[in-house]
Design a protein around this motif. Structure first.
Motif, PDB file in Angstrom:
ATOM      1  N   ALA A 177      49.312  39.936  46.954  1.00  0.00           N
ATOM      2  CA  ALA A 177      48.957  41.264  46.455  1.00  0.00           C
ATOM      3  C   ALA A 177      50.193  42.048  46.032  1.00  0.00           C
ATOM      4  N   THR A 178      51.292  41.906  46.758  1.00  0.00           N
ATOM      5  CA  THR A 178      52.527  42.611  46.421  1.00  0.00           C
ATOM      6  C   THR A 178      53.064  42.175  45.064  1.00  0.00           C
ATOM      7  N   GLY A 179      52.850  40.919  44.712  1.00  0.00           N
ATOM      8  CA  GLY A 179      53.386  40.370  43.465  1.00  0.00           C
ATOM      9  C   GLY A 179      52.362  40.177  42.378  1.00  0.00           C
ATOM     10  N   ASP A 180      51.339  41.047  42.311  1.00  0.00           N
ATOM     11  CA  ASP A 180      50.318  40.976  41.249  1.00  0.00           C
ATOM     12  C   ASP A 180      49.632  39.617  41.190  1.00  0.00           C
ATOM     13  N   LEU A 189      57.930  33.716  37.947  1.00  0.00           N
ATOM     14  CA  LEU A 189      56.898  33.915  36.918  1.00  0.00           C
ATOM     15  C   LEU A 189      57.006  35.278  36.245  1.00  0.00           C
ATOM     16  N   GLY A 190      57.778  36.185  36.837  1.00  0.00           N
ATOM     17  CA  GLY A 190      57.885  37.528  36.290  1.00  0.00           C
ATOM     18  C   GLY A 190      58.662  37.619  35.001  1.00  0.00           C
ATOM     19  N   GLY A 191      59.385  36.558  34.628  1.00  0.00           N
ATOM     20  CA  GLY A 191      60.131  36.579  33.370  1.00  0.00           C
ATOM     21  C   GLY A 191      61.147  37.701  33.347  1.00  0.00           C
ATOM     22  N   GLN A 244      41.754  33.606  43.177  1.00  0.00           N
ATOM     23  CA  GLN A 244      42.953  34.281  43.652  1.00  0.00           C
ATOM     24  C   GLN A 244      42.801  34.613  45.132  1.00  0.00           C
ATOM     25  N   MET A 245      43.925  34.905  45.763  1.00  0.00           N
ATOM     26  CA  MET A 245      43.891  35.189  47.193  1.00  0.00           C
ATOM     27  C   MET A 245      43.083  36.436  47.508  1.00  0.00           C
TER      28      MET A 245
END
Length: 347
Positions: free
Chosen positions: A108-111, A298-300, A151-152
């Motif tokens: 959740a913290t990392g979208d 993955l955030g680029g 998703q989680m």
């Protein structure tokens, strides 16, 4: 498929990065678990004490590997079968319930870029096997898996029971388990009176104490060359985690397909060769070093923002062109290899 573990060279006498290492002071044991090489080094403890403590650690690694395997029969595969069948309030062990609760919060913290619910996609891309045949997934199956959007956040975990509102959720803790195992190893070693140790699980590394009057020193693997990108001292309670497209991948028609899947597209991620996170001493540092590296990877171009979300100031990224970006906090700790210079140092 090429398998190059997320290797961080351990700077002990076995790695050859430090001279003058006394064999009487260091104890080393290796094994092969979690699909990778694991190594535990202890410093300045008796042979008997070290061997007993490290043996317990390696047995714990084997237990975790068997209990939470993603495709061989395990508690995790039993849970996945129950979710797919639409069962509700599925009983799980207290340990698995705690792991899933933690993984859900990290996601959740990392979208939701860290997404252990993507087991079906991981299998479609061929990474749920030890005998790999490079091939792209069937387009129809891939499209269906992407549309299902597991998703989680679909999970509810309470009272050691799991319920999923989405039967497409298939759990794979491969991006979490090595870090969790680091923390378990540290707890076991401390309980057995081992104060100075280095634990390496395929490149996820956690340090206890020091190596005599010197810190432990590790090397960050270059994602495209067979040498360290940089080395750094690792202090008591710190952990390092790396995610890279060189760890598990295959090449087809000149394209590289790595095991790091983007849940937004269902395809192997592009745009980054590797990221490395240094986690300063805190609870569950090993777990965070493993799991948080995924959304940062993955955030680029937003990689620094994702690192900040997890309270991480020490981070490094190698982009698709091989340019190195590093935070100032980590830059001050690093010694880069010959001819290697970061293109950007940021706060």
């Amino acid at each position: 498929m090429r398998r190059a573990a997320a290797w961080l060279a351990i700077a002990a006498c076995t790695a050859g990065l430090l001279a003058g290492c006394s064999r009487a002071s260091i104890h080393q044991q290796e094994s092969y678990v979690f699909g990778t090489r694991v190594e535990v080094l202890t410093w300045d403890a008796s042979e008997e004490k070290s061997r007993t403590a490290v043996g317990e650690v390696l047995r714990e690694f084997d237990r975790l590997h068997r209990a939470y395997h993603a495709w061989q029969p395990s508690e995790l595969t039993a849970l996945n079968s129950a979710i797919a069948a639409g069962r509700q309030h599925i009983p799980v062990s207290p340990e698995l319930a705690a792991m899933l609760t933690d993984a859900k919060a990290i996601a959740a913290t990392g979208d939701e870029l860290f997404d252990p619910a993507l087991g079906t996609l991981i299998a479609l891309w061929g990474f749920h096997t030890d005998t790999f045949v490079p091939a792209r997934p069937d387009p129809a199956q891939l499209a269906a898996a992407i549309q299902a959007h597991p998703q989680m956040a679909d999970l509810r975990i309470a009272d050691n029971q799991v319920t999923s509102r989405n039967p497409a959720v298939q759990l794979d803790l491969g991006g979490y388990g090595k870090g969790y195992a680091l923390d378990r190893a540290a707890a076991i070693l401390k309980a057995r009176g081992i104060s100075n140790a280095l634990i390496n699980i395929g490149g996820n590394v956690l340090a206890l104490g020091s190596k005599g009057d010197q810190p432990w020193r590790v090397g960050i693997q270059h994602p495209r060359e067979p040498r360290p990108l940089a080395t750094l001292p690792l202090r008591d309670g710190e952990a390092i985690g790396t995610s890279g497209d060189y760890q598990r991948f295959f090449e087809l028609d000149g394209q590289r397909y790595c095991h790091l899947l983007d849940p937004r597209t269902g395809w192997p991620a592009k745009g980054t060769q590797a990221v490395t996170l240094l986690i300063t001493p805190r609870a569950n540092a090993g777990t965070l070093s493993d799991a948080a590296s995924k959304p940062v990877y993955l955030g680029g171009e937003r990689w620094r923002d994702y690192a900040k979300r997890y309270g991480i100031d020490h981070a490094l990224r190698v982009d698709a062109d091989g340019k190195i970006q590093v935070t100032r906090a980590l830059r001050d700790r690093l010694q880069f290899g010959e001819g290697i210079t970061p293109s950007a140092v940021i706060d």
